[in-house]
Scaffold this active site. Structure first.
Site, mmCIF file in Angstrom:
data_model
loop_
_atom_site.group_PDB
_atom_site.id
_atom_site.type_symbol
_atom_site.label_atom_id
_atom_site.label_comp_id
_atom_site.label_asym_id
_atom_site.label_seq_id
_atom_site.Cartn_x
_atom_site.Cartn_y
_atom_site.Cartn_z
ATOM 1 N N TYR A 131 -41.445 -4.043 33.732
ATOM 2 C CA TYR A 131 -41.066 -2.690 33.826
ATOM 3 C C TYR A 131 -41.839 -1.935 35.216
ATOM 4 O O TYR A 131 -41.341 -0.968 35.550
ATOM 5 C CB TYR A 131 -41.953 -1.812 32.670
ATOM 6 C CG TYR A 131 -40.733 -1.894 31.479
ATOM 7 C CD1 TYR A 131 -40.582 -2.631 30.587
ATOM 8 C CD2 TYR A 131 -40.485 -0.549 31.026
ATOM 9 C CE1 TYR A 131 -39.585 -2.727 29.669
ATOM 10 C CE2 TYR A 131 -39.582 -0.536 29.865
ATOM 11 C CZ TYR A 131 -39.464 -1.566 29.407
ATOM 12 O OH TYR A 131 -38.406 -1.304 28.043
ATOM 13 N N ASP A 174 -40.819 -3.976 23.814
ATOM 14 C CA ASP A 174 -39.762 -3.138 23.669
ATOM 15 C C ASP A 174 -38.834 -3.517 22.456
ATOM 16 O O ASP A 174 -38.132 -2.856 21.707
ATOM 17 C CB ASP A 174 -39.284 -2.700 25.040
ATOM 18 C CG ASP A 174 -37.868 -1.973 24.883
ATOM 19 O OD1 ASP A 174 -38.089 -0.584 24.279
ATOM 20 O OD2 ASP A 174 -36.912 -2.304 25.488
ATOM 21 N N ASP A 225 -38.622 -15.957 20.905
ATOM 22 C CA ASP A 225 -37.377 -16.294 20.058
ATOM 23 C C ASP A 225 -37.630 -16.571 18.628
ATOM 24 O O ASP A 225 -37.145 -16.053 17.884
ATOM 25 C CB ASP A 225 -36.820 -17.199 20.839
ATOM 26 C CG ASP A 225 -37.354 -18.561 21.344
ATOM 27 O OD1 ASP A 225 -38.640 -18.536 21.173
ATOM 28 O OD2 ASP A 225 -36.948 -19.546 21.810
ATOM 29 N N ASP A 277 -38.114 -2.389 18.274
ATOM 30 C CA ASP A 277 -36.635 -1.994 17.876
ATOM 31 C C ASP A 277 -36.336 -2.876 16.568
ATOM 32 O O ASP A 277 -35.735 -2.318 15.552
ATOM 33 C CB ASP A 277 -35.628 -1.924 18.650
ATOM 34 C CG ASP A 277 -35.594 -0.553 19.775
ATOM 35 O OD1 ASP A 277 -36.611 0.019 19.586
ATOM 36 O OD2 ASP A 277 -34.368 -0.315 20.253
ATOM 37 N N LYS A 325 -43.792 -16.209 25.797
ATOM 38 C CA LYS A 325 -42.851 -17.306 26.025
ATOM 39 C C LYS A 325 -43.611 -18.413 26.875
ATOM 40 O O LYS A 325 -42.939 -18.575 28.072
ATOM 41 C CB LYS A 325 -41.561 -16.731 26.693
ATOM 42 C CG LYS A 325 -40.210 -17.579 26.841
ATOM 43 C CD LYS A 325 -39.501 -18.023 25.478
ATOM 44 C CE LYS A 325 -38.455 -18.982 25.881
ATOM 45 N NZ LYS A 325 -37.887 -19.529 24.766
#
Ligand code: IPM
Ligand code: MG
Length: 357
Positions: free
Chosen positions: A141, A247, A223, A251, A190
């Site tokens: 970001y 983020d 993942d 959601d 990750k």
């Protein structure tokens, strides 16, 4: 207590839900004898229209001199042109950065009475109680970004960058929260691919081992986390992760309780005002219809009382009022599953009525 609270209604359904959050705060002030002064400022698309900037200087200054900020939502189709020189979302990113709100705290709790509103099966969702800590002022970001010519046209780049202290401070905040809960912290990364993730793993592991020996620490690849979050969400207590992963996962997590209209969030720094908002967006499709669910914003107001004003009893009073309204069967259309629903302001008034009992 006297407190100055800045309201940033923003765009879409933002003004409708912030009005209900303010109603709840006023009810708390009356009941517990506090004086809250409100100042309403522009942010997002409406700020671009009025001033050309998504975060006018006056807004930033008002926020900095307040105890807490309650925000609705920013953005909408009107400002969606990818070539526009300024976007509503930039206002949100800028205020996060200016107030140094590095920790975005998002509780995901399944309400018993709403379990059937979830797209997932009852046996998966029942009893879910997760606290997300999303890093909010670093990563992709805020890293260097740009465009440059390329033989095929153009190429564009964003950079993911984190340093030790950024990882340390959010890990500490998350681990401290875990200590007050079920004492389990899951760090999501990750690390099989990204160097940044390998640093996250090293630093967060060290912090928990050295400073929070009573907290059980585990790591999960993002993942795999995307799967586990919907296959066994009850196995998580506190989750900490970097900005973009957070983020996306929050959601996904929002679908566990059924509606995004129920979920509040707090963005916190190490000092200064916090920023509180529903996790849903500006929902332009239903803006102005008076049907948005204000409960996420009302619950964000509860978080504001708890984290920025240290008013735990008052925060609990709002949360209990929301529980009682839901238990009494009242629903806005997003959680009504086709049956009778109340409007945005009716829902806000029902919460106020419970507070006044
Ligand atoms: C959120 C939102 C924002 C984000 C957008 C509106 C910039 O999706 O708060 O999760 O990506 O952080
Ligand atoms: Mg988001």
């Amino acid at each position: 207590m006297d407190a100055k609270i800045v309201l940033l209604p923003g765009d879409g359904i933002g003004p409708e839900v912030v009005a209900e959050g303010q109603k709840a705060l006023n009810a708390v002030a009356r009941k517990f004898g506090h004086r809250f002064t409100f100042e309403t400022c522009l942010i997002g698309g409406c700020a671009i229209d009025a001033t050309g900037s998504a975060l006018p200087d006056a807004t930033a200054a008002a926020c900095k001199s307040s105890q807490a900020v309650l925000l609705g939502a920013v953005g909408g189709p009107k400002w969606d042109d990818p070539r526009a020189k300024t976007r509503p979302e930039a206002g949100l990113l800028k205020i996060r950065k200016e107030l140094q709100l590095f920790a975005n705290v998002r509780p995901v709790r399944a309400y018993d009475v709403l379990v059937d509103a979830s797209p997932l099966k009852r046996e998966i969702v029942e009893g879910v109680d997760i606290l997300f800590f999303r890093e909010l002022t670093g990563g992709l970001y805020f890293g260097e970004s740009g465009r440059r010519p390329h033989p095929s046209g153009e190429e564009a780049f964003n950079t993911m960058i984190y340093n030790t202290s950024e990882i340390e401070r959010i890990t500490r905040m998350a681990a401290r929260a875990a200590q007050g809960r079920r004492k389990k912290l899951t760090q999501v990364d990750k690390a099989n691919v990204l160097e940044v993730s390998r640093l996250w793993r090293e630093v967060s592991q060290r912090i928990v081992r050295d400073e929070f020996p009573d907290v059980q620490y585990e790591v999960l690849l993002v993942d795999a986390m995307a799967m586990h979050l919907i296959s066994k969400p009850r196995s998580f207590d506190v989750i900490v992760t970097e900005n973009l992963f957070g983020d996306i996962l929050t959601d996904e997590g929002a679908m566990l309780p059924g509606s995004m209209g129920m979920l509040p969030s707090a963005s916190l720094g190490s000092s200064g005002p916090g920023l509180y908002e529903p996790i849903h967006g500006s929902a332009p499709d239903i803006a102005g219809k008076g049907i948005a669910n204000p409960l996420a914003t009302i619950l964000a107001a509860a978080m504001l009382l708890r984290h920025s004003l240290a008013l735990e009893t008052e925060a609990r009073a709002i949360e209990m009022a929301v529980d009682n309204v839901l238990n009494a069967g009242h629903r806005t259309s997003d959680i009504a599953a086709g049956s009778k629903s109340v409007s945005t302001s009716e829902m806000g008034s029902l919460v106020v009525a419970q507070l006044e009992k």
